[in-house]
Write a protein that holds these residues in place. Structure first.
Motif, PDB file in Angstrom:
ATOM      1  N   GLU A  72       0.818  -1.216   0.000  1.00 54.78           N
ATOM      2  CA  GLU A  72       0.000   0.000   0.000  1.00 54.78           C
ATOM      3  C   GLU A  72       0.850   1.263   0.000  1.00 54.78           C
ATOM      4  O   GLU A  72       0.573   2.203  -0.738  1.00 54.78           O
ATOM      5  N   SER A  73       1.921   1.269   0.819  1.00 53.80           N
ATOM      6  CA  SER A  73       2.715   2.506   0.860  1.00 53.80           C
ATOM      7  C   SER A  73       3.537   2.668  -0.416  1.00 53.80           C
ATOM      8  O   SER A  73       3.751   3.780  -0.874  1.00 53.80           O
ATOM      9  N   ALA A  74       3.962   1.546  -1.013  1.00 49.82           N
ATOM     10  CA  ALA A  74       4.712   1.640  -2.272  1.00 49.82           C
ATOM     11  C   ALA A  74       3.849   2.279  -3.358  1.00 49.82           C
ATOM     12  O   ALA A  74       4.290   3.174  -4.092  1.00 49.82           O
ATOM     13  N   LEU A  75       2.588   1.837  -3.449  1.00 51.03           N
ATOM     14  CA  LEU A  75       1.725   2.320  -4.530  1.00 51.03           C
ATOM     15  C   LEU A  75       1.375   3.796  -4.373  1.00 51.03           C
ATOM     16  O   LEU A  75       1.062   4.475  -5.359  1.00 51.03           O
ATOM     17  N   LYS A  76       1.465   4.288  -3.136  1.00 47.44           N
ATOM     18  CA  LYS A  76       1.150   5.714  -2.918  1.00 47.44           C
ATOM     19  C   LYS A  76       2.152   6.627  -3.617  1.00 47.44           C
ATOM     20  O   LYS A  76       1.869   7.800  -3.858  1.00 47.44           O
ATOM     21  N   ASN A  77       3.330   6.098  -3.938  1.00 45.38           N
ATOM     22  CA  ASN A  77       4.343   6.921  -4.618  1.00 45.38           C
ATOM     23  C   ASN A  77       4.075   7.096  -6.109  1.00 45.38           C
ATOM     24  O   ASN A  77       4.732   7.884  -6.772  1.00 45.38           O
ATOM     25  N   ALA A  78       3.156   6.331  -6.643  1.00 46.67           N
ATOM     26  CA  ALA A  78       2.937   6.367  -8.097  1.00 46.67           C
ATOM     27  C   ALA A  78       2.243   7.661  -8.498  1.00 46.67           C
ATOM     28  O   ALA A  78       1.299   8.092  -7.843  1.00 46.67           O
ATOM     29  N   PRO A  79       2.698   8.289  -9.599  1.00 43.53           N
ATOM     30  CA  PRO A  79       2.022   9.511 -10.049  1.00 43.53           C
ATOM     31  C   PRO A  79       0.632   9.167 -10.602  1.00 43.53           C
ATOM     32  O   PRO A  79       0.508   8.243 -11.404  1.00 43.53           O
ATOM     33  N   GLY A 307     -13.922  -5.210 -18.289  1.00 44.86           N
ATOM     34  CA  GLY A 307     -13.502  -3.937 -18.884  1.00 44.86           C
ATOM     35  C   GLY A 307     -13.829  -2.758 -17.996  1.00 44.86           C
ATOM     36  O   GLY A 307     -13.032  -1.836 -17.835  1.00 44.86           O
ATOM     37  N   ALA A 308     -15.014  -2.784 -17.410  1.00 45.39           N
ATOM     38  CA  ALA A 308     -15.411  -1.670 -16.546  1.00 45.39           C
ATOM     39  C   ALA A 308     -14.877  -1.856 -15.127  1.00 45.39           C
ATOM     40  O   ALA A 308     -14.446  -0.896 -14.486  1.00 45.39           O
ATOM     41  N   ALA A 309     -14.886  -3.094 -14.642  1.00 47.13           N
ATOM     42  CA  ALA A 309     -14.489  -3.340 -13.248  1.00 47.13           C
ATOM     43  C   ALA A 309     -13.013  -3.007 -13.029  1.00 47.13           C
ATOM     44  O   ALA A 309     -12.633  -2.465 -11.984  1.00 47.13           O
ATOM     45  N   THR A 310     -12.177  -3.335 -14.017  1.00 45.70           N
ATOM     46  CA  THR A 310     -10.752  -3.111 -13.831  1.00 45.70           C
ATOM     47  C   THR A 310     -10.435  -1.637 -13.684  1.00 45.70           C
ATOM     48  O   THR A 310      -9.533  -1.246 -12.946  1.00 45.70           O
ATOM     49  N   ASN A 311     -11.216  -0.799 -14.383  1.00 42.81           N
ATOM     50  CA  ASN A 311     -10.936   0.622 -14.246  1.00 42.81           C
ATOM     51  C   ASN A 311     -11.284   1.124 -12.845  1.00 42.81           C
ATOM     52  O   ASN A 311     -10.637   2.029 -12.323  1.00 42.81           O
ATOM     53  N   ARG A 312     -12.281   0.510 -12.247  1.00 40.48           N
ATOM     54  CA  ARG A 312     -12.605   0.849 -10.853  1.00 40.48           C
ATOM     55  C   ARG A 312     -11.393   0.543  -9.966  1.00 40.48           C
ATOM     56  O   ARG A 312     -11.047   1.316  -9.076  1.00 40.48           O
ATOM     57  N   LEU A 313     -10.754  -0.599 -10.220  1.00 47.00           N
ATOM     58  CA  LEU A 313      -9.584  -0.969  -9.417  1.00 47.00           C
ATOM     59  C   LEU A 313      -8.435   0.014  -9.665  1.00 47.00           C
ATOM     60  O   LEU A 313      -7.801   0.500  -8.732  1.00 47.00           O
ATOM     61  N   ALA A 314      -8.161   0.285 -10.946  1.00 46.57           N
ATOM     62  CA  ALA A 314      -7.053   1.196 -11.268  1.00 46.57           C
ATOM     63  C   ALA A 314      -7.303   2.564 -10.649  1.00 46.57           C
ATOM     64  O   ALA A 314      -6.383   3.203 -10.127  1.00 46.57           O
ATOM     65  N   ASN A 315      -8.554   3.028 -10.670  1.00 47.94           N
ATOM     66  CA  ASN A 315      -8.885   4.313 -10.035  1.00 47.94           C
ATOM     67  C   ASN A 315      -8.641   4.253  -8.531  1.00 47.94           C
ATOM     68  O   ASN A 315      -8.159   5.204  -7.933  1.00 47.94           O
ATOM     69  N   PHE A 316      -8.992   3.126  -7.950  1.00 40.52           N
ATOM     70  CA  PHE A 316      -8.797   2.951  -6.512  1.00 40.52           C
ATOM     71  C   PHE A 316      -7.313   3.089  -6.157  1.00 40.52           C
ATOM     72  O   PHE A 316      -6.956   3.664  -5.136  1.00 40.52           O
ATOM     73  N   TYR A 317      -6.444   2.550  -7.029  1.00 42.17           N
ATOM     74  CA  TYR A 317      -5.001   2.650  -6.786  1.00 42.17           C
ATOM     75  C   TYR A 317      -4.427   3.950  -7.343  1.00 42.17           C
ATOM     76  O   TYR A 317      -3.233   4.199  -7.231  1.00 42.17           O
ATOM     77  N   ASN A 318      -5.298   4.732  -8.011  1.00 49.58           N
ATOM     78  CA  ASN A 318      -4.908   6.031  -8.529  1.00 49.58           C
ATOM     79  C   ASN A 318      -3.775   5.946  -9.546  1.00 49.58           C
ATOM     80  O   ASN A 318      -2.822   6.714  -9.505  1.00 49.58           O
ATOM     81  N   VAL A 319      -3.865   4.968 -10.434  1.00 50.73           N
ATOM     82  CA  VAL A 319      -2.904   4.866 -11.544  1.00 50.73           C
ATOM     83  C   VAL A 319      -3.699   4.714 -12.834  1.00 50.73           C
ATOM     84  O   VAL A 319      -4.830   4.208 -12.813  1.00 50.73           O
ATOM     85  N   PRO A 320      -3.132   5.149 -13.974  1.00 55.59           N
ATOM     86  CA  PRO A 320      -3.833   4.978 -15.242  1.00 55.59           C
ATOM     87  C   PRO A 320      -4.020   3.495 -15.587  1.00 55.59           C
ATOM     88  O   PRO A 320      -3.306   2.630 -15.060  1.00 55.59           O
ATOM     89  N   LEU A 321      -4.965   3.239 -16.478  1.00 56.17           N
ATOM     90  CA  LEU A 321      -5.262   1.867 -16.891  1.00 56.17           C
ATOM     91  C   LEU A 321      -5.089   1.724 -18.394  1.00 56.17           C
ATOM     92  O   LEU A 321      -5.526   2.572 -19.166  1.00 56.17           O
TER      93      LEU A 321
END
Lengths: 490, 216
Positions: A72-79, A307-321
């Motif tokens: 979790e803390s590693a992913l917070k560094n992603a732009p 297709g739609a669900a994965t974008n929810r996940l990527a948004n949750f991690y705040n990274v592009p998909l």
């Protein structure tokens, strides 16, 4: 003049596929899986990095178990947002959560020849031709390397391919075919040369790299090592899971998302731990295996939901998909292809996947069809129009015009009509002709789409690479080929 | 008495239950049932039932695979006793199976292995990332009828060709059939490398293997 790129932005449609709580459940299930089951990293380099970052590493099985706070803390560094650079500035693609860009699909092994109509193995010239046709469309925003240059050595094939795309297009390239550290070093060198400098590459990355995970719960060692090299240079890196219900994932959709998520998150976290703050992206093309054969399906309702669900996940991690859509299992551009590609692209677009892969393939991303490519572009254009939704204001309510036409009048002659008619969608490949015309001509969308691709190939020539730059790129590739030969002999 | 036991064996396969199949096989040995009879009159009947249901569209791939796994478990228990008695289960042939060097994709290859062994082949699964030399060595050692080679990447597919070339160089090409598979493999590739057969899925792979050993 470089082509303006059509992207979906400021959407008026949205979809509610997973509630916040459901996303959280998937997230926690994923962290639990990573912590208790682990993910295999068959790379000494990756394993020693994981050890250094505090993960539990089993050198025998090469399975890494990681505590959830490390992930979790590693992913917070992603732009959360950045730009995919292009050879021409105006064709850069901002990945900011408010754009969807379409790309071609990859990486297939056969092509329906644009001239003969016969199916044959792919070669480097196909990569070049497809890049040029894609460059000539407004819908394709960036490239995936569509076909494998099977006439080039396996060790440097990915490099020949990106050079061919740069030679034939000014748009961004996302390659999915860099499999080793040695190849990644040269890819970085080539991308720096095209961008102008190492610093320019960081600011306007003209290349991004997508690596596949090895489902279930594994990574490919060479791909991870290549990704680390590219990440160090600031090239955007993504990892794609293709878990499939029944075979590489559970039969249930949520379970399949968890397995894929664990693969992508561990790979992305490793990149962020090694190089905090470098641009990364989530990528996925999940599906269901066929119940009878276990084969990759490349379509069906499960794909559309992913297709739609994965974008929810990527948004949750705040990274592009980068989302695998289209990819029909159909063998020719037909009912199945239209259905699967429309629904999968729509679901990925309505959830605003930043990068939408990929136009042009038949038979589950194996056989390239220029006709299908053009038809897929039209599907994207239709969705683009739909995503703009219905604008409601005084001007669009058109009260004066309604009054002016009045009962029994017509709207063809109204000034308001002239002003707004071009907002209506005019298809390139839909058959709206009189029945008799269709009967006499005997042609259809596939004929027109293929013609359009042929015309583009004949007439569209984007700004070429500077010959000196191109020669330098060739030198870089040949350098690696020389080394490889040397090692092989030794 | 035995008939009821045989039916249970068959049912354990239909249910895809390797634990039950194992204990039924052990019971059979304890009861003094000929292990070969346990296979042919018990367990194989179950395999055939699932196979028939699959052909009719009533059963799906996971049921077929689980039946294959249960069958494998039962045979593993019965085999030592068969050896001791000097009897042998008649197999359709020996197949050496591997994912080629540089490629770590396992699932498709293992699925093919399960289907082949359920169909009655003796399968030697060497795993993934297996060198050409190792594949040839194993094939020589067990006197394989067929070598099965999986590759999922366009860059590792060339290793299928390398194995065939090595077989030619070692003078072994006529002694063994080669079948290939994996997502990028096409009929044209098979012709180009002069392999003997290929299939796009695991069910088809069984048909091909049967043809290669001279069965319909």
């Amino acid at each position: 003049m470089p082509k303006a790129i059509k992207s979906i932005t400021n959407p008026k449609l949205s979809i509610n596929i997973l509630s916040d709580e459901e996303v959280l459940q998937i997230h926690q299930a994923t962290l639990h899986t990573i912590e208790s089951v682990g993910v295999r990293f068959p790379s000494q380099k990756a394993l020693s990095l994981w050890r250094e970052f505090g993960a539990q590493v089993d050198p025998g099985t090469q399975i890494v178990k990681v505590n959830s706070d490390i992930i979790e803390s590693a992913l917070k560094n992603a732009p959360p947002a950045y730009v995919l650079g292009a050879r021409t500035r105006e064709q850069a693609c901002p990945l900011d959560g408010n754009h969807v860009f379409l790309a071609t699909d990859g990486c297939g092994v056969e092509v329906i020849d644009i001239n003969t109509g016969k199916r044959r193995p792919s070669c480097l010239q196909d990569v070049a031709d497809i890049a040029r046709v894609a460059d000539g469309t407004e819908e394709i925003g960036f490239h995936w390397v569509a076909l494998s240059a099977q006439d080039k050595p396996a060790e440097t094939r990915g490099l020949h391919e990106i050079r061919a795309v740069w030679q034939n297009s000014t748009k961004h390239i996302q390659t999915e075919s860099i499999y080793s550290e040695a190849e990644a070093h040269v890819a970085v060198e080539m991308a720096s040369a095209v961008a102008g400098s190492a610093q320019a590459l960081r600011e306007q990355p003209v290349l991004s790299i997508m690596q596949c995970t090895a489902s279930p719960l594994g990574q490919d060692g060479g791909s991870i090592e290549a990704a680390l090299i590219a990440a160090e240079a600031g090239i955007p890196i993504g990892f794609m899971t293709m878990t499939a219900n029944l075979t590489t994932g559970p039969a249930t959709l949520a379970g399949n998302l968890v397995v894929g998520n664990a693969e992508v998150l561990t790979a992305l976290a490793l990149i962020q731990l090694a190089y905090p703050g470098v641009p990364i992206f989530y990528a996925a093309a999940q599906t269901a295996s066929d119940l009878r054969t276990g084969a990759y399906t490349g379509g069906g309702p499960e794909d559309f939901l992913y297709g739609a669900a994965t974008n929810r996940l990527a948004n949750f991690y705040n990274v592009p998909l980068s989302m695998g859509a289209f990819a029909t299992g159909a063998k020719e551009p037909n009912w199945q292809a239209g259905l699967e590609n429309s629904l999968s692209a729509f679901m990925a677009c309505v959830s605003m996947s930043d990068m939408l892969l990929g136009a042009g393939f038949l038979h589950g991303s194996r056989i390239w069809s220029y006709a299908q490519m053009m038809l897929d572009c039209e599907i994207f254009s239709i969705i683009h129009k739909m995503m703009a939704g219905i604008e409601v204001n005084d001007e669009t309510l058109a009260l004066d015009t309604i009054a002016s036409a009045g009962p029994g009048g017509n709207f063809l002659t109204q000034a308001h009509t002239l002003k707004h008619m071009r907002e209506l969608f005019l298809p390139k490949f839909m058959d709206r002709r009189p029945y008799n015309t269709w009967e006499e001509k005997g042609d259809d969308a596939r004929t027109w789409a293929l013609d359009r691709a042929r015309q583009t190939l004949e007439n569209h020539f984007p700004e070429p690479l500077d010959p000196k730059l191109d020669a330098a790129l060739e030198e870089m590739i040949l350098g690696l080929e020389g080394n490889t030969e040397h090692t092989q002999r030794a | 008495m035995n008939q009821a036991h045989f039916e249970k064996m068959s049912q354990s396969i239909v249910n895809g239950d390797p634990v039950l199949a194992t204990s039924l096989a052990q019971n059979a040995l304890d009861m003094g049932i000929d292990p070969l009879d346990a296979i042919t009159q018990g367990f194989v009947v179950g395999v055939d039932l699932v196979g028939a249901a699959f052909s009719k569209g009533d059963a799906y791939l996971p049921e077929l695979v689980m039946a294959g796994e249960a069958m494998k478990a039962a045979v593993a228990v019965l085999e030592p006793e068969m050896h001791r008695r000097g009897t042998e289960r008649k197999t359709l042939g020996k197949i050496v199976l591997a994912t080629v060097e540089g490629d770590i994709h396992e699932i498709g290859k293992s699925l093919v292995g399960t289907m082949l062994s359920a169909a009655g082949f003796e399968v030697f699964d060497l795993g993934v990332n297996v060198s050409t030399a190792k594949i040839i060595e194993k094939s020589k050692e067990v006197k394989a009828d067929i070598i099965g080679l999986s590759a999922l990447l366009t860059t590792t597919m060339v290793k299928q060709k390398e194995v065939i070339n090595s077989l030619i160089n070692a003078g072994l090409r006529s002694a063994v059939k080669v079948m290939v598979g994996g997502a990028p493999v096409t009929r044209e590739w098979v012709e180009q490398i002069q392999a003997d057969g290929y299939s796009e899925d695991a069910i088809g792979a069984v048909d091909i293997a049967r043809q290669l050993v001279g069965l319909s």
